[in-house]
Design a protein around this motif. Structure first.
Motif, PDB file in Angstrom:
ATOM      1  N   ASN A  48       4.150  -3.812  26.815  1.00 29.89           N
ATOM      2  CA  ASN A  48       3.788  -2.964  27.953  1.00 29.89           C
ATOM      3  C   ASN A  48       2.766  -3.668  28.839  1.00 29.89           C
ATOM      4  OD1 ASN A  48       3.627   0.038  25.866  1.00 29.89           O
ATOM      5  ND2 ASN A  48       5.374  -0.728  27.003  1.00 29.89           N
ATOM      6  N   TRP A  49       1.669  -4.099  28.234  1.00 26.69           N
ATOM      7  CA  TRP A  49       0.576  -4.679  29.017  1.00 26.69           C
ATOM      8  C   TRP A  49       0.931  -6.045  29.592  1.00 26.69           C
ATOM      9  CZ3 TRP A  49      -2.640  -1.755  31.237  1.00 26.69           C
ATOM     10  CH2 TRP A  49      -3.044  -0.565  30.655  1.00 26.69           C
ATOM     11  N   THR A  50       1.751  -6.803  28.889  1.00 29.42           N
ATOM     12  CA  THR A  50       2.179  -8.095  29.431  1.00 29.42           C
ATOM     13  C   THR A  50       3.085  -7.884  30.631  1.00 29.42           C
ATOM     14  OG1 THR A  50       1.961  -9.096  27.228  1.00 29.42           O
ATOM     15  CG2 THR A  50       3.245 -10.313  28.855  1.00 29.42           C
ATOM     16  N   THR A  51       3.957  -6.898  30.570  1.00 31.09           N
ATOM     17  CA  THR A  51       4.811  -6.568  31.706  1.00 31.09           C
ATOM     18  C   THR A  51       3.966  -6.115  32.890  1.00 31.09           C
ATOM     19  OG1 THR A  51       6.630  -5.919  30.248  1.00 31.09           O
ATOM     20  CG2 THR A  51       6.711  -5.086  32.502  1.00 31.09           C
ATOM     21  N   ILE A  52       3.018  -5.252  32.635  1.00 30.45           N
ATOM     22  CA  ILE A  52       2.131  -4.775  33.699  1.00 30.45           C
ATOM     23  C   ILE A  52       1.377  -5.946  34.319  1.00 30.45           C
ATOM     24  CG2 ILE A  52       0.064  -3.378  34.170  1.00 30.45           C
ATOM     25  CD1 ILE A  52       1.191  -1.410  31.966  1.00 30.45           C
ATOM     26  N   ARG A  53       0.907  -6.855  33.484  1.00 27.01           N
ATOM     27  CA  ARG A  53       0.201  -8.040  33.989  1.00 27.01           C
ATOM     28  C   ARG A  53       1.088  -8.845  34.936  1.00 27.01           C
ATOM     29  NH1 ARG A  53      -0.067 -13.132  30.438  1.00 27.01           N
ATOM     30  NH2 ARG A  53       0.241 -14.527  32.158  1.00 27.01           N
ATOM     31  N   PHE A  54       2.313  -9.156  34.502  1.00 29.00           N
ATOM     32  CA  PHE A  54       3.213  -9.952  35.344  1.00 29.00           C
ATOM     33  C   PHE A  54       3.556  -9.224  36.641  1.00 29.00           C
ATOM     34  CE2 PHE A  54       4.775 -12.391  31.433  1.00 29.00           C
ATOM     35  CZ  PHE A  54       3.995 -13.501  31.747  1.00 29.00           C
ATOM     36  N   ALA A  55       3.785  -7.917  36.563  1.00 30.24           N
ATOM     37  CA  ALA A  55       4.118  -7.150  37.772  1.00 30.24           C
ATOM     38  C   ALA A  55       2.951  -7.177  38.753  1.00 30.24           C
ATOM     39  CB  ALA A  55       4.485  -5.720  37.398  1.00 30.24           C
ATOM     40  N   ARG A  56       1.741  -7.020  38.236  1.00 30.44           N
ATOM     41  CA  ARG A  56       0.570  -7.050  39.112  1.00 30.44           C
ATOM     42  C   ARG A  56       0.344  -8.437  39.703  1.00 30.44           C
ATOM     43  NH1 ARG A  56      -3.581  -3.148  35.662  1.00 30.44           N
ATOM     44  NH2 ARG A  56      -2.467  -1.209  36.140  1.00 30.44           N
ATOM     45  N   GLU A  57       0.541  -9.467  38.898  1.00 26.05           N
ATOM     46  CA  GLU A  57       0.405 -10.836  39.421  1.00 26.05           C
ATOM     47  C   GLU A  57       1.409 -11.077  40.536  1.00 26.05           C
ATOM     48  OE1 GLU A  57       0.794 -13.536  36.138  1.00 26.05           O
ATOM     49  OE2 GLU A  57      -1.277 -13.260  35.513  1.00 26.05           O
ATOM     50  N   ALA A  58       2.622 -10.600  40.356  1.00 24.78           N
ATOM     51  CA  ALA A  58       3.664 -10.796  41.366  1.00 24.78           C
ATOM     52  C   ALA A  58       3.309 -10.081  42.670  1.00 24.78           C
ATOM     53  CB  ALA A  58       5.011 -10.307  40.840  1.00 24.78           C
ATOM     54  N   HIS A  59       2.552  -8.994  42.563  1.00 27.69           N
ATOM     55  CA  HIS A  59       2.091  -8.265  43.751  1.00 27.69           C
ATOM     56  C   HIS A  59       0.829  -8.882  44.348  1.00 27.69           C
ATOM     57  CE1 HIS A  59       4.659  -4.791  44.319  1.00 27.69           C
ATOM     58  NE2 HIS A  59       4.676  -4.569  43.031  1.00 27.69           N
ATOM     59  N   GLY A  60       0.301  -9.922  43.711  1.00 31.54           N
ATOM     60  CA  GLY A  60      -0.920 -10.557  44.211  1.00 31.54           C
ATOM     61  C   GLY A  60      -2.184  -9.835  43.789  1.00 31.54           C
ATOM     62  N   ASP A  61      -2.092  -8.953  42.800  1.00 30.70           N
ATOM     63  CA  ASP A  61      -3.244  -8.201  42.307  1.00 30.70           C
ATOM     64  C   ASP A  61      -3.838  -8.930  41.100  1.00 30.70           C
ATOM     65  OD1 ASP A  61      -5.118  -6.345  41.425  1.00 30.70           O
ATOM     66  OD2 ASP A  61      -3.639  -4.766  40.990  1.00 30.70           O
ATOM     67  N   ALA A  62      -4.618  -9.964  41.370  1.00 32.30           N
ATOM     68  CA  ALA A  62      -5.191 -10.779  40.289  1.00 32.30           C
ATOM     69  C   ALA A  62      -6.160  -9.975  39.435  1.00 32.30           C
ATOM     70  CB  ALA A  62      -5.885 -12.008  40.864  1.00 32.30           C
ATOM     71  N   ALA A  63      -6.966  -9.119  40.047  1.00 34.71           N
ATOM     72  CA  ALA A  63      -7.924  -8.315  39.283  1.00 34.71           C
ATOM     73  C   ALA A  63      -7.196  -7.330  38.373  1.00 34.71           C
ATOM     74  CB  ALA A  63      -8.861  -7.575  40.233  1.00 34.71           C
ATOM     75  N   GLY A  64      -6.149  -6.679  38.896  1.00 33.53           N
ATOM     76  CA  GLY A  64      -5.364  -5.747  38.082  1.00 33.53           C
ATOM     77  C   GLY A  64      -4.639  -6.455  36.951  1.00 33.53           C
TER      78      GLY A  64
END
Length: 169
Positions: free
Chosen positions: A134-150
C-alpha cells in the motif's frame, strides 16, 4: 498462493533489472511503471511474517485467475475488468483494492493508484506485506505527481508495517 507470490516476485525482478533503485523518494523518472510494479510486489514479500489468508469465494477466485491471466498477457484493461467484477462481489477486499492500485500504477493512472492503495490500507490489516505494498504504491504515485514531500511521508510508513510471527518452540 505461495507459488503465485513467488511468481510475481520473479517476474518483478526480471522486469526491474538489477540496477533499479528502491530506496528513498529520489524520484521515479528513471523507473518504468513495470519496474514500479515489481518493487511494490517485492515490498510485500519477506518470508518471515505470519500471513493469515481468509477463505475465498470460488467465484472471486475465478475472477482473480482471470485477472492474473490477463495481467500476465499485459492485458491491463482485462485485468482491471476482472478485478472490478470481483470487487462487486467483495467490495471491501483490501487485496483486490491493492491489486487494482497496482494495475493503475502500471498504466500510469497515478491518482487512481493512490486512491485504491489508500482504500486498501484503510480496509486492510495495516501490517505486513499488504501494508508495505500500500505505502510503496502511494509513494510511487506521489512521486509521479511531483509530490516529493508526500512520497517521503509515505516511505516513512513502510517500516511500521513490519510484524514478526510468534516464536514457536
Amino acid at each position: 498462493m505461495t507459488r503465485l507470490v513467488l511468481a510475481f516476485v520473479f517476474i518483478g525482478l526480471m522486469l526491474s533489472g538489477c540496477g533499479a533503485s528502491s530506496g528513498g523518494s529520489a524520484g521515479t523518472h528513471h523507473l518504468s511503471p513495470n519496474e514500479m510494479l515489481a518493487q511494490v510486489r517485492a515490498a510485500g514479500v519477506t518470508g518471515v511474517e505470519l500471513d493469515v489468508q481468509p477463505l475465498r469465494d470460488p467465484q472471486v477466485e475465478d475472477l482473480r485467475a482471470a485477472a492474473t491471466q490477463a495481467e500476465n498477457g499485459r492485458d491491463y484493461v482485462g485485468a482491471n475488468r476482472a478485478l472490478a467484477q470481483a470487487l462487486q462481489l467483495m467490495p471491501n477486499d483490501p487485496d483486490l483494492l491493492q491489486w487494482q492500485a497496482e494495475i493503475a500504477l502500471v498504466t500510469r493512472g497515478w491518482a487512481q493508484a493512490e486512491q485504491f492503495a489508500t482504500q486498501s490500507y484503510a480496509k486492510g490489516p495495516k501490517l505486513g506485506g499488504l501494508c508495505r505494498r500500500n505505502w510503496t504504491t502511494i509513494r510511487f504515485a506521489r512521486e509521479a505527481h511531483g509530490d516529493a514531500a508526500g512520497a517521503a511521508q509515505a516511505q516513512q510508513h513502510v517500516p511500521a508495517c513490519a510484524v514478526t510471527p510468534p516464536v514457536r518452540m
